[in-house]
Design a protein around this motif. Structure first.
Motif, PDB file in Angstrom:
ATOM      1  N   SER A  48       0.608   4.034 -21.512  1.00 44.42           N
ATOM      2  CA  SER A  48       1.482   4.522 -20.441  1.00 44.42           C
ATOM      3  C   SER A  48       2.288   3.394 -19.815  1.00 44.42           C
ATOM      4  O   SER A  48       1.794   2.279 -19.669  1.00 44.42           O
ATOM      5  N   VAL A  49       3.525   3.712 -19.435  1.00 42.21           N
ATOM      6  CA  VAL A  49       4.376   2.742 -18.729  1.00 42.21           C
ATOM      7  C   VAL A  49       4.394   3.146 -17.255  1.00 42.21           C
ATOM      8  O   VAL A  49       4.830   4.247 -16.907  1.00 42.21           O
TER       9      VAL A  49
ATOM     10  N   SER B   1       7.683  13.326 -23.377  1.00 43.55           N
ATOM     11  CA  SER B   1       6.687  14.306 -23.817  1.00 43.55           C
ATOM     12  C   SER B   1       5.436  14.257 -22.935  1.00 43.55           C
ATOM     13  O   SER B   1       4.429  14.868 -23.228  1.00 43.55           O
ATOM     14  N   ALA B   2       5.510  13.503 -21.829  1.00 44.94           N
ATOM     15  CA  ALA B   2       4.401  13.437 -20.871  1.00 44.94           C
ATOM     16  C   ALA B   2       4.996  13.244 -19.483  1.00 44.94           C
ATOM     17  O   ALA B   2       6.221  13.207 -19.319  1.00 44.94           O
ATOM     18  N   GLU B   3       4.126  13.093 -18.507  1.00 42.53           N
ATOM     19  CA  GLU B   3       4.593  12.951 -17.123  1.00 42.53           C
ATOM     20  C   GLU B   3       5.422  11.680 -16.932  1.00 42.53           C
ATOM     21  O   GLU B   3       5.205  10.679 -17.601  1.00 42.53           O
ATOM     22  N   ILE B   4       6.399  11.756 -16.029  1.00 47.94           N
ATOM     23  CA  ILE B   4       7.146  10.552 -15.644  1.00 47.94           C
ATOM     24  C   ILE B   4       6.378   9.878 -14.510  1.00 47.94           C
ATOM     25  O   ILE B   4       5.955  10.535 -13.553  1.00 47.94           O
ATOM     26  N   LEU B   5       6.146   8.577 -14.639  1.00 46.88           N
ATOM     27  CA  LEU B   5       5.309   7.853 -13.668  1.00 46.88           C
ATOM     28  C   LEU B   5       6.133   7.048 -12.678  1.00 46.88           C
ATOM     29  O   LEU B   5       5.679   6.755 -11.571  1.00 46.88           O
ATOM     30  N   ASP B   6       7.351   6.670 -13.062  1.00 46.54           N
ATOM     31  CA  ASP B   6       8.224   5.917 -12.158  1.00 46.54           C
ATOM     32  C   ASP B   6       9.650   6.058 -12.669  1.00 46.54           C
ATOM     33  O   ASP B   6       9.875   6.368 -13.852  1.00 46.54           O
ATOM     34  N   PHE B   7      10.617   5.848 -11.777  1.00 44.90           N
ATOM     35  CA  PHE B   7      12.007   5.839 -12.234  1.00 44.90           C
ATOM     36  C   PHE B   7      12.870   5.058 -11.263  1.00 44.90           C
ATOM     37  O   PHE B   7      12.452   4.762 -10.141  1.00 44.90           O
ATOM     38  N   ALA B   8      14.051   4.670 -11.719  1.00 45.22           N
ATOM     39  CA  ALA B   8      15.004   3.935 -10.893  1.00 45.22           C
ATOM     40  C   ALA B   8      16.397   4.476 -11.182  1.00 45.22           C
ATOM     41  O   ALA B   8      16.677   4.929 -12.294  1.00 45.22           O
ATOM     42  N   VAL B   9      17.257   4.430 -10.156  1.00 44.01           N
ATOM     43  CA  VAL B   9      18.638   4.898 -10.285  1.00 44.01           C
ATOM     44  C   VAL B   9      19.552   3.711  -9.996  1.00 44.01           C
ATOM     45  O   VAL B   9      19.300   2.971  -9.041  1.00 44.01           O
TER      46      VAL B   9
ATOM     47  N   SER C  22      24.984   6.388 -12.107  1.00 41.15           N
ATOM     48  CA  SER C  22      25.418   6.838 -13.436  1.00 41.15           C
ATOM     49  C   SER C  22      24.274   6.773 -14.436  1.00 41.15           C
ATOM     50  O   SER C  22      24.361   7.338 -15.523  1.00 41.15           O
ATOM     51  N   ILE C  23      23.207   6.074 -14.054  1.00 44.00           N
ATOM     52  CA  ILE C  23      22.093   5.872 -14.982  1.00 44.00           C
ATOM     53  C   ILE C  23      20.748   6.018 -14.276  1.00 44.00           C
ATOM     54  O   ILE C  23      20.570   5.564 -13.142  1.00 44.00           O
ATOM     55  N   VAL C  24      19.813   6.686 -14.949  1.00 44.65           N
ATOM     56  CA  VAL C  24      18.431   6.774 -14.480  1.00 44.65           C
ATOM     57  C   VAL C  24      17.535   6.157 -15.552  1.00 44.65           C
ATOM     58  O   VAL C  24      17.680   6.476 -16.737  1.00 44.65           O
ATOM     59  N   VAL C  25      16.650   5.260 -15.140  1.00 39.74           N
ATOM     60  CA  VAL C  25      15.689   4.667 -16.073  1.00 39.74           C
ATOM     61  C   VAL C  25      14.300   5.191 -15.702  1.00 39.74           C
ATOM     62  O   VAL C  25      13.895   5.114 -14.539  1.00 39.74           O
ATOM     63  N   THR C  26      13.610   5.753 -16.682  1.00 41.80           N
ATOM     64  CA  THR C  26      12.319   6.395 -16.425  1.00 41.80           C
ATOM     65  C   THR C  26      11.214   5.716 -17.227  1.00 41.80           C
ATOM     66  O   THR C  26      11.460   5.125 -18.275  1.00 41.80           O
ATOM     67  N   THR C  27       9.983   5.823 -16.715  1.00 40.11           N
ATOM     68  CA  THR C  27       8.820   5.385 -17.491  1.00 40.11           C
ATOM     69  C   THR C  27       7.795   6.517 -17.476  1.00 40.11           C
ATOM     70  O   THR C  27       7.730   7.287 -16.522  1.00 40.11           O
ATOM     71  N   SER C  28       6.995   6.574 -18.550  1.00 41.32           N
ATOM     72  CA  SER C  28       6.191   7.781 -18.724  1.00 41.32           C
ATOM     73  C   SER C  28       4.839   7.517 -19.362  1.00 41.32           C
ATOM     74  O   SER C  28       4.603   6.464 -19.965  1.00 41.32           O
ATOM     75  N   GLY C  29       3.988   8.514 -19.239  1.00 43.90           N
ATOM     76  CA  GLY C  29       2.691   8.512 -19.905  1.00 43.90           C
ATOM     77  C   GLY C  29       2.810   8.643 -21.409  1.00 43.90           C
ATOM     78  O   GLY C  29       1.812   8.522 -22.125  1.00 43.90           O
ATOM     79  N   ASP C  30       4.027   8.873 -21.921  1.00 45.77           N
ATOM     80  CA  ASP C  30       4.211   8.970 -23.381  1.00 45.77           C
ATOM     81  C   ASP C  30       4.472   7.598 -24.022  1.00 45.77           C
ATOM     82  O   ASP C  30       4.918   7.513 -25.161  1.00 45.77           O
ATOM     83  N   HIS C  31       4.189   6.515 -23.256  1.00 45.56           N
ATOM     84  CA  HIS C  31       4.293   5.125 -23.735  1.00 45.56           C
ATOM     85  C   HIS C  31       5.730   4.637 -23.846  1.00 45.56           C
ATOM     86  O   HIS C  31       5.982   3.630 -24.498  1.00 45.56           O
TER      87      HIS C  31
END
Length: 343
Positions: A2-3, A309-317, A322-331
């Motif tokens: 996970s990230v 394919s899994a939950e999003i754990l953190d994100f930044a805008v 214009s851009i969203v960066v996400t991190t997730s339990g899908d590695h």
């Protein structure tokens, strides 16, 4: 694995840092995903990561309390320190100063890279969340026992303590301040969000999320559905605040009337929310793996972005949204291009 965390560099918004359960953190380019360097040497999940206000340094912190700071242009480690179990970490908005809260109740402050250090001793329970106020002179820290303190960073003294009726009944989960730092909002496992005047330390109002349906009595072996405030934030362009709950409710509160303006329901729990910098648009990420944009004035969803394919754990805008960066339990970390019909 996970990230857990992501931050964008504040100066150019071209770099991201991500940290994960595999004890690794990476600094990479948002435009093409090119890896610039690995923040190596962590021995536990990297749960905190962020750039200094001028993007000169990047800090990474793992659960065990090992914090490292890297000089971005030289791609080299310039400082490291070990504290107790790490709860949160934040850079100062105007200086090369790093703040971190630990499970023993301490809040640590270091000058980087000299390492000059100060500690702020809270109650003997984890400092669960913290935020430096926009003036750069004070920090608000929330604790597991439901108390909240406003600290004078220079004097090392506590300016205000909210406890008992003024505090929360359960651990604090998140804190935020408005743009000029005059108002603070605290969120807790007790499902209350409190609005606090930062100058006086007085509670202005309490937003309570009441259950819509009376809960049926819990039978043997059944668990009560848990709910808590997971994230909150202030709008910069209107007197609005957003509160995201574990039950999937996004509540938009009107600060001028201190009332609930909209309820936006998600199918699953909200992990984090962020306001767009210069409009009344709020972004949520949730346990169903989607990012959603909401018009806070209308309480309507503008768009949603899927790909995890899994939950999003953190994100930044990024700044121009214009851009969203996400991190997730899908590695994975992902970059989404936000297309808005109204722009």
């Amino acid at each position: 694995a996970s990230v857990f965390c992501v931050s964008l560099d504040p100066k150019t918004n071209t770099l991201a840092v991500t940290g994960g359960e595999d004890d690794k953190a990476f600094v990479w380019r948002v435009s093409d995903g090119e890896l610039l360097f690995e923040c190596s040497g962590h021995k536990d999940s990297v749960t905190c990561a962020g750039f200094s206000h001028d993007s000169v340094f990047v800090a990474t912190g793992d659960m065990s309390g090992l914090i490292k700071v890297w000089r971005v242009d030289a791609k080299e480690e310039v400082w490291s320190f070990e504290v107790g179990d790490l709860e949160w970490m934040e850079w100062h908005p105007q200086a090369h100063v790093l703040l971190a809260g630990t499970a023993d109740g301490n809040t640590w402050m270091w000058k980087i890279p000299s390492g000059d250090c100060k500690t702020f001793q809270g109650p003997a329970c984890p400092a669960t969340c913290g935020r430096i106020l926009p003036d750069g002179k004070r920090a608000v820290v929330g604790y597991e026992d439901g108390t909240m303190r406003i600290w004078d960073l220079k004097q090392g003294t506590s300016l205000h303590v909210l406890k008992g009726q003024d505090g929360h009944q359960d651990p604090l989960t998140c804190v935020a301040s408005n743009q000029d730092g005059s108002l603070i909002m605290t969120g807790s496992v007790d499902c209350h969000a409190k609005l606090v005047n930062s100058a006086t330390g007085k509670v202005v109002c309490v937003f309570k999320m009441e259950s819509v349906t009376p809960k049926a009595p819990i039978s043997e072996g059944e668990e009560a559905e848990s709910n808590s405030v997971e994230s909150l934030g202030f709008c910069n362009v209107m007197p609005l605040a957003a509160v995201g709950y574990l039950d999937g409710t996004l509540a938009i509160y009107d600060l001028s009337t201190q009332s609930l303006r909209h309820k936006c329901q998600h199918e699953s729990g909200i992990v984090q929310l962020l306001w767009e910098e210069s409009s009344a648009v709020v972004y949520t990420c949730s346990l169903d793996g989607a990012v959603r944009l909401w018009d806070a004035r209308l309480g309507k969803m503008i768009s949603e972005y899927r790909g995890h394919s899994a939950e999003i754990l953190d994100f930044a805008v990024n700044k121009d949204a214009s851009i969203v960066v996400t991190t997730s339990g899908d590695h994975q970390a992902k970059v989404f291009c936000v297309q808005r019909p109204d722009r």
